[in-house]
Design an enzyme around this catalytic site. Structure first.
Site, short mmCIF file in Angstrom:
data_model
loop_
_atom_site.label_atom_id
_atom_site.label_comp_id
_atom_site.label_asym_id
_atom_site.label_seq_id
_atom_site.Cartn_x
_atom_site.Cartn_y
_atom_site.Cartn_z
N ASP A 11 0.84 -1.20 0.00
CA ASP A 11 0.00 0.00 0.00
C ASP A 11 0.87 1.25 0.00
O ASP A 11 1.82 1.37 0.79
CB ASP A 11 -0.92 -0.02 1.23
CG ASP A 11 -2.23 0.69 0.98
OD1 ASP A 11 -2.20 1.91 0.72
OD2 ASP A 11 -3.28 0.03 1.03
N SER A 62 -6.92 4.03 -1.84
CA SER A 62 -7.10 2.59 -1.59
C SER A 62 -8.43 2.06 -2.07
O SER A 62 -8.51 0.92 -2.51
CB SER A 62 -7.00 2.32 -0.09
OG SER A 62 -5.71 2.56 0.37
N ASP A 154 -5.15 14.30 2.42
CA ASP A 154 -5.36 14.19 0.97
C ASP A 154 -4.98 15.49 0.28
O ASP A 154 -5.01 15.59 -0.96
CB ASP A 154 -6.83 13.86 0.65
CG ASP A 154 -7.27 12.56 1.29
OD1 ASP A 154 -6.42 11.65 1.40
OD2 ASP A 154 -8.44 12.46 1.70
N ARG A 268 -16.84 8.18 0.25
CA ARG A 268 -16.13 6.91 0.42
C ARG A 268 -16.56 6.22 1.72
O ARG A 268 -16.76 6.88 2.73
CB ARG A 268 -14.62 7.16 0.41
CG ARG A 268 -13.80 5.93 0.71
CD ARG A 268 -12.35 6.10 0.35
NE ARG A 268 -11.50 5.43 1.32
CZ ARG A 268 -10.19 5.29 1.21
NH1 ARG A 268 -9.57 5.78 0.16
NH2 ARG A 268 -9.49 4.70 2.14
N LYS A 344 -6.01 -1.94 6.96
CA LYS A 344 -6.20 -2.22 5.54
C LYS A 344 -6.98 -3.52 5.33
O LYS A 344 -7.09 -4.00 4.19
CB LYS A 344 -4.83 -2.32 4.83
CG LYS A 344 -3.97 -1.07 4.94
CD LYS A 344 -4.46 0.07 4.07
CE LYS A 344 -3.60 1.31 4.25
NZ LYS A 344 -4.05 2.46 3.45
N ASP A 412 2.05 3.34 3.12
CA ASP A 412 0.97 4.32 3.11
C ASP A 412 0.70 4.93 4.48
O ASP A 412 0.67 6.14 4.65
CB ASP A 412 -0.31 3.67 2.59
CG ASP A 412 -1.43 4.68 2.53
OD1 ASP A 412 -1.32 5.61 1.71
OD2 ASP A 412 -2.39 4.55 3.29
N HIS A 416 1.62 8.78 5.43
CA HIS A 416 0.65 9.84 5.77
C HIS A 416 1.05 10.66 7.00
O HIS A 416 0.51 11.73 7.23
CB HIS A 416 -0.72 9.22 6.06
CG HIS A 416 -1.52 8.86 4.85
ND1 HIS A 416 -1.85 9.78 3.88
CD2 HIS A 416 -2.10 7.69 4.46
CE1 HIS A 416 -2.59 9.19 2.95
NE2 HIS A 416 -2.75 7.91 3.28
N ASP A 453 -1.31 -0.11 -4.67
CA ASP A 453 -2.61 0.45 -5.05
C ASP A 453 -2.52 1.91 -5.46
O ASP A 453 -3.42 2.45 -6.10
CB ASP A 453 -3.63 0.26 -3.91
CG ASP A 453 -3.14 0.85 -2.59
OD1 ASP A 453 -1.92 1.08 -2.43
OD2 ASP A 453 -4.00 1.08 -1.72
N HIS A 454 -1.45 2.60 -5.06
CA HIS A 454 -1.20 4.01 -5.39
C HIS A 454 0.10 4.38 -4.71
O HIS A 454 0.61 3.62 -3.87
CB HIS A 454 -2.33 4.93 -4.87
CG HIS A 454 -2.60 4.73 -3.42
ND1 HIS A 454 -1.79 5.24 -2.43
CD2 HIS A 454 -3.55 4.01 -2.77
CE1 HIS A 454 -2.24 4.87 -1.25
NE2 HIS A 454 -3.31 4.10 -1.42
N HIS A 475 -1.21 10.97 -0.89
CA HIS A 475 -0.79 10.00 -1.91
C HIS A 475 -0.11 10.74 -3.06
O HIS A 475 -0.31 11.94 -3.24
CB HIS A 475 -2.02 9.28 -2.47
CG HIS A 475 -2.75 8.48 -1.44
ND1 HIS A 475 -4.02 8.00 -1.64
CD2 HIS A 475 -2.39 8.06 -0.20
CE1 HIS A 475 -4.42 7.33 -0.56
NE2 HIS A 475 -3.44 7.35 0.33
#
Ligand SMILES: O=C(O)[C@@H](CO)OP(=O)(O)O
Ligand SMILES: [Mn+2]
Ligand SMILES: [Mn+2]
Length: 526
Positions: A11, A62, A154, A268, A344, A412, A416, A453-454, A475
């Site tokens: 991730d 994600s 974000d 989301r 996750k 991930d 963050h 995933d990113h 991300h």
């Protein structure tokens, strides 16, 4: 079926030759390096239109990433569906919108909006909030209250005031004798309300008391709250700002009352489910004490869980993800195993299976969760890597599964936090885990597929137009690695075509020797 396939999702581990703040490049990763050098390896797209987001300016995340990985197709995602619904007006023609608006017009109560205040487009978009506020006034709603979750995860880490200003400007334009509107409460998204996968219900309880009961530290404005907390905790980033309530003469301006309506404007699901459960839950709800529950009409932006129907009311239909990889494996009678830690766990199960919390087959699907630590992950960047690896190796050794997938959150979750040093350790942890998994695959005749995933840990610093470098907590928009390792043979890939995450499932199915669904994207194998 040919050989079993073991898929590792790292991730937040993107691929780039840009050195600035690239902790993937900086980390010592002998196994990843050797895999990339010796096995078929390419990059694939993990953001923007390749994963169903409105534009290529949208970073991946994600939800959209695991949806695409798990279904081999590109669906228009929440961010895009809500844009279209607002632009075309169908959101306001929905029964839910009409019911919530009619409710407050009859009661004279307030229409409350709760959500993440940014244009990150991962969980929400401030544009959706502003449009709904304008429409509410146009439809004759007389009172609205906004409960803001500060982002900085974000979007830039300390950008909260930009979004608060945007909202306050719109409020100033709309406010008049007929429409009483203001911000009522708020707090950092990692402190209140937006927990996920039931990792830490106390976050939701804190948010509940602040938004619903108006109980929390009081300030005259959101700006004052943010500035005060920043002065008290130098270096604090927006996602970690404590909760606050806006009060006038000692009375909270937005405590909820019978007859009010409430909209959670996040689209989301993962971080919207728990608050929705608290609002929708009957007397048997036991995750925390909700106090005296005001009788409100509650709706989410989307249906966040199509199996459990959470929430009961919602404004926009979610993507109907069909023909997933799991369904194909179930049809072929293949046992599959999915594992991650709490942070996750839903990504490799619920998002992976098209936002479904229930299994397609109790018999063929095994889901394993390792409980995550409840603390800031830069204090423990190894997270549960060892435990996940032990379980994956056990699954490989059992010989029971045709398809095994796991997610390592480290790149991930630590990325963050904005802590570069810890993120380097996070990436090294993932590499160490990969070393063990690769060995088990080689010994037990499994094909190892490694991807992400990113991006995130690959871009921990960024330079603005003036050349000023700052820490990046969001991300990245970069592609992710895709590697196929088989100790016995090389599986060559088409290295030219512009593939993305949705090409992974068809590739896995071809490696397994099965026939893909016709509606899927292409396999990457030559
Ligand atoms: O933490 C989250 O909620 C998102 C970022 O908003 O990250 P991810 O998509 O990797 O889960
Ligand atoms: Mn992710
Ligand atoms: Mn993330």
């Amino acid at each position: 079926m040919k050989k079993p396939v073991v898929l590792v999702v790292m991730d937040g581990v993107g691929e780039s030759s840009e050195a600035l703040g690239n902790m993937v490049m900086q980390a010592t990763t002998p196994t990843l390096d050797a895999l990339k050098a010796n096995d078929p390896f390419r990059t694939i797209k993990a953001h923007g239109t390749a994963v169903g987001l409105p534009s290529d300016d949208d970073m991946g995340n994600s939800e959209v990433g695991h949806n695409a990985l798990g279904c081999g197709q590109v669906y228009s995602q929440g961010a895009k569906l809500v844009n279209e619904s607002i632009e075309g007006g169908s959101i306001y023609a929905s029964d839910t919108w009409k019911e919530l608006v009619a409710g407050v017009k009859t009661s004279g109560g307030a229409l409350h909006f709760i959500g993440l205040l940014s244009d990150g487009n991962v969980h929400s978009n401030i544009g959706h909030l502003l449009a709904m506020l304008k429409e509410a006034k146009a439809e004759g709603v007389s009172k609205a209250r906004v409960h803001i979750l500060l982002d900085g995860r974000d979007v830039p880490a300390t950008s909260a005031l930009e979004y608060v200003d945007q909202l306050e400007n719109t409020i100033a334009e709309l406010k008049d004798a007929s429409f009483d509107v203001c911000i009522a409460s708020g707090g950092g998204r990692m402190q209140i309300t937006m927990d996920r996968y039931q990792a830490n219900w106390s976050m939701v309880e804190k948010g509940w008391n602040i938004h619903v009961h108006g109980e929390g530290r009081a300030f005259a404005s959101a700006k004052e709250a943010i500035e005060t907390y920043r002065a008290e905790q130098p270096g604090v980033i927006d996602q970690d700002l404590p909760g606050f309530v806006i009060a006038e003469n000692g009375t909270p301006v937005g405590a909820m009352k019978d007859g009010d309506s409430v909209i959670l404007f996040n689209f989301r699901g993962d971080r919207a489910l728990e608050l929705s459960m608290a609002f929708d839950g009957d007397a048997s709800f036991d995750k925390f004490d909700r106090g005296v529950m005001p009788k409100v009409l509650y709706a989410g932006m989307l249906e966040y869980d199509g199996d459990l129907h959470i929430p009961h009311k919602y404004l926009v239909n979610p993507p109907q993800i069909r023909h997933t990889l799991t369904e194909l494996l179930v049809e072929n009678g293949i046992n599959e195993y999915a594992c991650s830690e709490t942070q996750k766990y839903g990504h490799v199960t619920y998002f992976w299976n098209g936002n479904r919390s229930e299994k397609f087959s109790e018999e063929l699907e095994t889901w394993q969760e390792v409980p995550s630590d409840v603390r800031s992950f830069d204090e423990c960047p190894w997270m549960k890597g060892t435990e996940i690896t032990d379980l994956v190796i056990e699954a490989i050794e059992s010989g029971k599964y045709g398809f095994i997938r796991c997610n390592f959150p480290n790149g991930d979750m630590v990325g963050h936090t904005g802590n570069l040093y810890a993120t380097e350790i996070a990436v090294e942890t993932v590499d160490l885990c990969l070393t063990r998994i690769q060995k088990a695959c080689d010994e037990h005749g499994c094909i190892l597929v490694v991807t992400a995933d990113h991006g995130n840990s690959d871009q921990m610093l960024e330079k603005n137009k003036k050349g000023v470098v700052s820490v990046r907590t969001a991300h990245s928009l970069r592609p992710v690695p895709f590697i196929i390792h088989d100790a016995d043979e090389r599986h060559e890939m088409d290295m030219e075509s512009p593939f993305g995450l949705a090409n992974v499932a068809p590739t896995v199915v071809e490696l397994l020797g099965l026939k893909p669904y016709d509606c899927w994207e292409k396999s990457m194998l030559k």
